[in-house]
Scaffold this motif. Structure first.
Motif, PDB file in Angstrom:
ATOM      1  N   ARG A 192      -5.603   6.645  -7.219  1.00  0.00           N
ATOM      2  CA  ARG A 192      -5.737   7.179  -5.871  1.00  0.00           C
ATOM      3  C   ARG A 192      -4.744   6.442  -4.996  1.00  0.00           C
ATOM      4  N   ARG A 193      -4.457   6.991  -3.840  1.00  0.00           N
ATOM      5  CA  ARG A 193      -3.473   6.365  -2.976  1.00  0.00           C
ATOM      6  C   ARG A 193      -4.120   5.828  -1.707  1.00  0.00           C
ATOM      7  N   ILE A 194      -3.420   4.879  -1.100  1.00  0.00           N
ATOM      8  CA  ILE A 194      -3.774   4.362   0.218  1.00  0.00           C
ATOM      9  C   ILE A 194      -2.555   4.529   1.109  1.00  0.00           C
ATOM     10  N   LEU A 195      -2.707   5.181   2.240  1.00  0.00           N
ATOM     11  CA  LEU A 195      -1.619   5.306   3.198  1.00  0.00           C
ATOM     12  C   LEU A 195      -1.743   4.215   4.249  1.00  0.00           C
ATOM     13  N   VAL A 196      -0.606   3.714   4.706  1.00  0.00           N
ATOM     14  CA  VAL A 196      -0.608   2.675   5.733  1.00  0.00           C
ATOM     15  C   VAL A 196       0.140   3.184   6.960  1.00  0.00           C
ATOM     16  N   GLN A 197      -0.148   2.552   8.086  1.00  0.00           N
ATOM     17  CA  GLN A 197       0.452   2.992   9.342  1.00  0.00           C
ATOM     18  C   GLN A 197       1.876   2.493   9.508  1.00  0.00           C
ATOM     19  N   ASP A 198       2.125   1.281   8.985  1.00  0.00           N
ATOM     20  CA  ASP A 198       3.443   0.682   9.101  1.00  0.00           C
ATOM     21  C   ASP A 198       4.160   0.775   7.767  1.00  0.00           C
ATOM     22  N   THR A 199       5.319   0.135   7.665  1.00  0.00           N
ATOM     23  CA  THR A 199       6.026   0.117   6.386  1.00  0.00           C
ATOM     24  C   THR A 199       5.316  -0.813   5.431  1.00  0.00           C
ATOM     25  N   ILE A 200       5.488  -0.583   4.120  1.00  0.00           N
ATOM     26  CA  ILE A 200       4.809  -1.409   3.124  1.00  0.00           C
ATOM     27  C   ILE A 200       5.319  -2.835   3.131  1.00  0.00           C
ATOM     28  N   GLU A 201       6.491  -3.067   3.733  1.00  0.00           N
ATOM     29  CA  GLU A 201       6.987  -4.442   3.816  1.00  0.00           C
ATOM     30  C   GLU A 201       6.173  -5.246   4.831  1.00  0.00           C
ATOM     31  N   GLN A 202       5.585  -4.565   5.800  1.00  0.00           N
ATOM     32  CA  GLN A 202       4.922  -5.264   6.899  1.00  0.00           C
ATOM     33  C   GLN A 202       3.407  -5.162   6.839  1.00  0.00           C
ATOM     34  N   ASP A 203       2.891  -4.186   6.120  1.00  0.00           N
ATOM     35  CA  ASP A 203       1.464  -3.930   6.222  1.00  0.00           C
ATOM     36  C   ASP A 203       0.696  -4.556   5.061  1.00  0.00           C
ATOM     37  N   THR A 204      -0.567  -4.226   4.967  1.00  0.00           N
ATOM     38  CA  THR A 204      -1.440  -4.832   3.987  1.00  0.00           C
ATOM     39  C   THR A 204      -2.157  -3.764   3.182  1.00  0.00           C
ATOM     40  N   ILE A 205      -2.848  -4.178   2.150  1.00  0.00           N
ATOM     41  CA  ILE A 205      -3.572  -3.268   1.265  1.00  0.00           C
ATOM     42  C   ILE A 205      -5.003  -3.146   1.779  1.00  0.00           C
ATOM     43  N   GLU A 206      -5.297  -2.049   2.368  1.00  0.00           N
ATOM     44  CA  GLU A 206      -6.594  -1.848   3.003  1.00  0.00           C
ATOM     45  C   GLU A 206      -7.014  -0.388   2.854  1.00  0.00           C
ATOM     46  N   PRO A 207      -8.264  -0.096   2.390  1.00  0.00           N
ATOM     47  CA  PRO A 207      -9.365  -1.009   2.077  1.00  0.00           C
ATOM     48  C   PRO A 207      -9.097  -1.871   0.833  1.00  0.00           C
ATOM     49  N   ASP A 208      -9.905  -2.898   0.687  1.00  0.00           N
ATOM     50  CA  ASP A 208      -9.844  -3.788  -0.457  1.00  0.00           C
ATOM     51  C   ASP A 208     -10.028  -2.975  -1.742  1.00  0.00           C
ATOM     52  N   PRO A 209      -9.093  -3.026  -2.700  1.00  0.00           N
ATOM     53  CA  PRO A 209      -9.214  -2.234  -3.932  1.00  0.00           C
ATOM     54  C   PRO A 209     -10.493  -2.484  -4.725  1.00  0.00           C
ATOM     55  N   PHE A 210     -11.024  -3.715  -4.688  1.00  0.00           N
ATOM     56  CA  PHE A 210     -12.293  -3.968  -5.385  1.00  0.00           C
ATOM     57  C   PHE A 210     -13.402  -3.094  -4.809  1.00  0.00           C
ATOM     58  N   ARG A 211     -13.471  -3.017  -3.487  1.00  0.00           N
ATOM     59  CA  ARG A 211     -14.506  -2.225  -2.832  1.00  0.00           C
ATOM     60  C   ARG A 211     -14.188  -0.738  -2.920  1.00  0.00           C
ATOM     61  N   LEU A 212     -12.903  -0.413  -2.940  1.00  0.00           N
ATOM     62  CA  LEU A 212     -12.501   0.993  -3.044  1.00  0.00           C
ATOM     63  C   LEU A 212     -12.960   1.598  -4.368  1.00  0.00           C
ATOM     64  N   LEU A 213     -12.962   0.768  -5.417  1.00  0.00           N
ATOM     65  CA  LEU A 213     -13.431   1.230  -6.724  1.00  0.00           C
ATOM     66  C   LEU A 213     -14.942   1.158  -6.831  1.00  0.00           C
ATOM     67  N   GLY A 214     -15.514   0.114  -6.258  1.00  0.00           N
ATOM     68  CA  GLY A 214     -16.942  -0.139  -6.390  1.00  0.00           C
ATOM     69  C   GLY A 214     -17.785   0.523  -5.319  1.00  0.00           C
ATOM     70  N   ILE A 215     -18.188  -0.258  -4.324  1.00  0.00           N
ATOM     71  CA  ILE A 215     -19.155   0.211  -3.344  1.00  0.00           C
ATOM     72  C   ILE A 215     -18.649   1.387  -2.513  1.00  0.00           C
ATOM     73  N   LEU A 216     -17.326   1.498  -2.313  1.00  0.00           N
ATOM     74  CA  LEU A 216     -16.761   2.626  -1.574  1.00  0.00           C
ATOM     75  C   LEU A 216     -16.317   3.751  -2.505  1.00  0.00           C
ATOM     76  N   GLY A 217     -16.422   3.510  -3.810  1.00  0.00           N
ATOM     77  CA  GLY A 217     -15.982   4.490  -4.797  1.00  0.00           C
ATOM     78  C   GLY A 217     -17.138   5.018  -5.622  1.00  0.00           C
ATOM     79  N   ASP A 218     -16.912   5.083  -6.938  1.00  0.00           N
ATOM     80  CA  ASP A 218     -17.936   5.699  -7.789  1.00  0.00           C
ATOM     81  C   ASP A 218     -18.343   4.823  -8.976  1.00  0.00           C
TER      82      ASP A 218
END
Length: 272
Positions: A192-218
């Motif tokens: 799955r993808r995560i889109l960010v507001q800024d460039t990938i050089e400046q931004d961060t990975i959000e939501p946390d991939p652990f939670r994206l797979l687990g409690i926020l995922g399936d």
């Protein structure tokens, strides 16, 4: 007959003694723990060397960096791995076993993938040359494909073939988990993808991939140990920039599975 029986008993006793000796040696050396993904080497380096030296001398050695805030449980270190030209590990100072830990599903905790991403310059430093964001991959192995019982995020180069395959299908990757139409390193992954507001050089990975797979995922927390995660930067054309999160499944220690670590290139033989 009685002599033969005694001889067999003697052989059996010797074999049992040998097995006990081998188990004792394995426990002493830590290899048995590594066999079952519970080795203590990383924990010993972090809390036996890096953190104490940082507190006493303000030097991170043998780690590359040590960060401990007011709450040591939210701290982390970066350590050059002995495997690979550029590979580094981001390791929490808090006791977290691995991807299966419920602590990683709690809201408000440190985002270890994001922290690792912000410190990917350590890879370029080791190589002595510049790396682009698209050269880097972050991975966390399944509970059934690791040697250490302390969470660590691998920071390394991505295999060129993996990057090329991802680029060829990234337009098909959306914001819900779905099975990729092709294999990566011979295995099937979801993405799955995560889109960010800024460039990938400046931004961060959000939501946390652990939670994206687990409690926020399936994936229930009780099943997280069977999964691995990998994160790569990506450009999505008119949709902007962001990241692709890969989810691999590993059934057990004996059979094959889609482990994120298999997507790394320890030699950093990147095509240009």
């Amino acid at each position: 007959m009685q002599h033969e029986r005694r001889r067999h008993v003697s052989i059996l006793v010797s074999l049992i003694a040998l097995c006990c000796l081998l188990i004792a040696c394995a426990l002493y050396s830590g290899s048995l723990g590594q066999l079952f993904g519970a080795g203590t080497k990383l924990w010993s380096i972090v809390h036996g060397q890096c953190v104490p030296r940082w507190l006493s001398e303000h030097k991170p050695d043998p780690c590359r960096k040590v960060t401990i805030d007011d709450d040591p449980r939210r701290g982390w270190v970066i350590l050059k791995d002995r495997i690979g030209r550029a590979q580094h590990l981001l390791i929490p100072t808090s006791r977290i076993s691995g991807i299966e830990s419920p602590l990683l599903q709690a809201a408000g905790g440190p985002n270890y993938f994001a922290i690792a991403w912000r410190h990917r310059e350590f890879l370029a430093d080791s190589l002595g040359r510049r790396l682009t964001s698209h050269d880097v991959i972050l991975t966390v192995n399944s509970q059934y494909r690791r040697s250490q019982g302390q969470l660590h995020v691998h920071m390394d180069c991505v295999q060129s073939s993996v990057r090329e395959r991802i680029e060829s299908i990234k337009s098909q990757i959306g914001e819900e988990w779905s099975l990729l139409p092709l294999r990566l390193a011979g295995h099937r992954f979801r993405a799955r993808r995560i889109l960010v507001q800024d460039t990938i050089e400046q931004d961060t990975i959000e939501p946390d991939p652990f939670r994206l797979l687990g409690i926020l995922g399936d994936v229930p927390t009780s099943e997280m140990g069977h999964h691995s995660l990998a994160v790569l930067a990506a450009d999505f054309g008119k949709d902007g920039s962001g990241f692709i999160i890969l989810d691999g499944y590993v059934s057990d220690r004996l059979r094959g599975g889609a482990n994120g670590g298999e997507l790394q290139d320890h030699d950093c033989n990147l095509s240009r």
